[in-house]
Scaffold this active site. Structure first.
Site, PDB file in Angstrom:
ATOM      1  N   ARG A 124       0.954  -1.223   0.013  1.00 33.98           N
ATOM      2  CA  ARG A 124      -0.090  -0.130  -0.012  1.00 33.98           C
ATOM      3  C   ARG A 124       0.982   1.150   0.261  1.00 33.98           C
ATOM      4  O   ARG A 124       0.819   1.829   1.212  1.00 33.98           O
ATOM      5  CB  ARG A 124      -0.875   0.008   1.103  1.00 33.98           C
ATOM      6  N   GLN A 129      -0.781   2.991  -5.775  1.00 27.40           N
ATOM      7  CA  GLN A 129      -2.139   3.402  -5.429  1.00 27.40           C
ATOM      8  C   GLN A 129      -3.004   3.089  -6.703  1.00 27.40           C
ATOM      9  O   GLN A 129      -3.892   2.897  -6.733  1.00 27.40           O
ATOM     10  CB  GLN A 129      -2.205   4.753  -5.048  1.00 27.40           C
ATOM     11  N   ASP A 132      -4.329  -0.637  -6.752  1.00 26.11           N
ATOM     12  CA  ASP A 132      -4.772  -1.069  -5.559  1.00 26.11           C
ATOM     13  C   ASP A 132      -6.025  -1.715  -5.616  1.00 26.11           C
ATOM     14  O   ASP A 132      -7.081  -0.580  -5.513  1.00 26.11           O
ATOM     15  CB  ASP A 132      -4.480  -0.085  -4.485  1.00 26.11           C
ATOM     16  N   SER A 135      -8.399  -1.265  -2.641  1.00 31.24           N
ATOM     17  CA  SER A 135      -8.810  -0.022  -2.148  1.00 31.24           C
ATOM     18  C   SER A 135     -10.249   0.249  -3.485  1.00 31.24           C
ATOM     19  O   SER A 135     -11.389   0.649  -2.933  1.00 31.24           O
ATOM     20  CB  SER A 135      -8.164   1.083  -2.556  1.00 31.24           C
ATOM     21  N   TYR A 228      -1.954   0.549   8.666  1.00 32.76           N
ATOM     22  CA  TYR A 228      -2.904  -0.363   9.036  1.00 32.76           C
ATOM     23  C   TYR A 228      -3.185  -0.337  10.585  1.00 32.76           C
ATOM     24  O   TYR A 228      -2.135   0.250  11.204  1.00 32.76           O
ATOM     25  CB  TYR A 228      -2.638  -1.839   8.722  1.00 32.76           C
TER      26      TYR A 228
END
Ligand code: NAD
Length: 379
Positions: A124, A129, A132, A135, A228
């Site tokens: 991550r 991004q 991802d 996500s 996280y």
């Protein structure tokens, strides 16, 4: 030789997404790749074969021929063990391969000399991004969860002032304000609900407030590695339970999204707390598959107790298949930007941090240590 990219029709039960959309196929064929799409692969997501053909793909009627032809095979869900056995040696498979839940498939990929990238293992980091998929698909799930809740409760979400009286807005509580939770907050706010949210990472507070929701705060900050959450201590759990319990009892709808990577989902709502909700209210538990945030959730089932409904959906992205596929395909396009070089060839080594982290199987070996250990323990 031109690199072949194959898109089979997804075969997992209830799966309506497709790995590539015609828009992304067009980009790949323009870049000189050859794309083969199984007939009807996009039909359930409302991408007809004709659009793929217009984008430069070949439509293949024979399902086995799609996957057995080598090159890159792009999937949403992991192949079944028998589908994995059809892949030719040297094939590169990319998809959400659910490493901990598809050990038999992974053993066959290893033994069949297939190279496999599991997109849930992508780091991550900012550079990854655009690829991802966790996500993008969590965004879809957060949105859909609010719609499920809105359909379920016997109330309006917004406040209404009408000639027939004034209606108070519904209260929606979101537990876990990561990607799915933030999308759920935004969606519930747009529908006019009063929204409260809670997360163990204090950094989530600012994002929650910026979406117009109230952030429930404890004197805990459990931000762990890589942004996280970490697991809470027993004392912290007790504090959390008291605060969450009070908020749950007031809510018309609760959407839970709390997860800790690689572990069972944290239990946030005990049976006792759940049953303090008013009849007619609902809990949508997005962590159902990883053990559930609510004690009464059953994955894939609807449980009703004392007039309260507990939903444990396991594949919400598939319920918005057009846009979930569009986002997934864009993520794949970005990932292929790393995997395929300028001349349309697979890059000679997977040293790049993003490729290395997501490489699950290569050269007859399982590269991801937890999966290798799980396979070892099984045999
Ligand atoms: P996730 O699905 O692992 O967890 C969902 C949420 O549950 C998280 O916000 C977590 O803090 C929360 N949670 C865990 N235990 C909890 C508990 N006991 N009580 C309440 N909440 C609890 O996480 P995610 O949504 O995939 O992402 C989490 C973080 O990673 C976010 O900060 C996000 O912005 C970040 N992120 C970064 C990138 C990137 O930089 N490429 C990509 C995606 C996500």
């Amino acid at each position: 030789m031109v690199l072949r990219v194959a898109v089979p029709k997804e075969t997992a039960r209830g799966e309506r997404r497709v790995a590539l959309t015609p828009e992304v196929v067009q980009k790949l064929t323009k870049d000189g790749l050859s794309v083969v799409v199984e007939a009807d692969a996009g039909a359930a997501a409302f991408y007809p074969d004709e659009l793929y053909r217009n984008a430069g793909a070949t439509i293949e009627l024979n399902a086995n021929a799609v996957v057995s032809g080598g090159g890159l095979v792009l999937k949403v869900q992991p192949p079944s063990p028998s589908e994995a056995s059809l892949l030719a040696p040297g094939t590169i498979l990319v998809g959400l391969l659910a490493p901990s839940r598809s050990l038999e498939t992974i053993a066959r990929l290893r033994d069949g000399n297939v190279t496999a990238f599991a997109l849930e293992l992508l780091p991550r980091i900012t550079r990854a991004q655009s690829m991802d998929v966790l996500s993008s698909q969590a965004t879809v799930a957060g949105y859909r969860a609010v719609l499920l809740a809105a359909e379920q409760i016997p109330k309006f979400l917004p406040m209404l002032t009408t000639a027939a009286g004034t209606i108070r807005p519904a209260k929606v509580l979101i537990l876990g304000a990561g990607v799915a939770g933030l999308m759920a907050i935004a969606t519930a706010r747009r529908l006019g609900a009063v929204v409260e949210a809670y997360d163990v990472r204090r950094a989530a507070g600012e994002q929650v407030r910026s979406l117009g929701a109230k952030f429930l705060e404890l004197a805990i900050n459990a931000e762990g590695q890589g942004g996280y959450a970490r697991e809470l201590t027993p004392e912290e759990k007790a504090q959390e339970s008291a605060m969450v319990g009070a908020a749950v009892g007031q809510a018309d709808a609760v959407i839970t999204t709390a997860n800790i990577p690689g572990r069972k989902a944290p239990r946030l709502i005990s049976r006792e707390i759940a049953l303090t909700m008013r009849p007619g209210s609902v809990v949508v538990d997005l962590a159902a598959e990883s053990g559930g945030n609510c004690e009464l959730t059953r994955p894939g089932e609807t449980v009703v107790e004392k007039g309260i409904t507990f939903l444990g959906p396991t594949n919400l992205p598939s319920e918005v298949p057009f846009h979930a596929s569009a986002m997934y395909a864009k993520n794949l396009q970005a990932f292929l930007g790393l995997l395929v070089g300028k001349n349309g060839e697979v890059v000679p080594s997977f040293d790049d941090e993003v490729l290395a982290a997501s490489l699950l199987v290569a050269g007859g070996e399982v590269k991801h240590a937890p999966t290798r250990d799980a396979l070892g323990a099984k045999s």
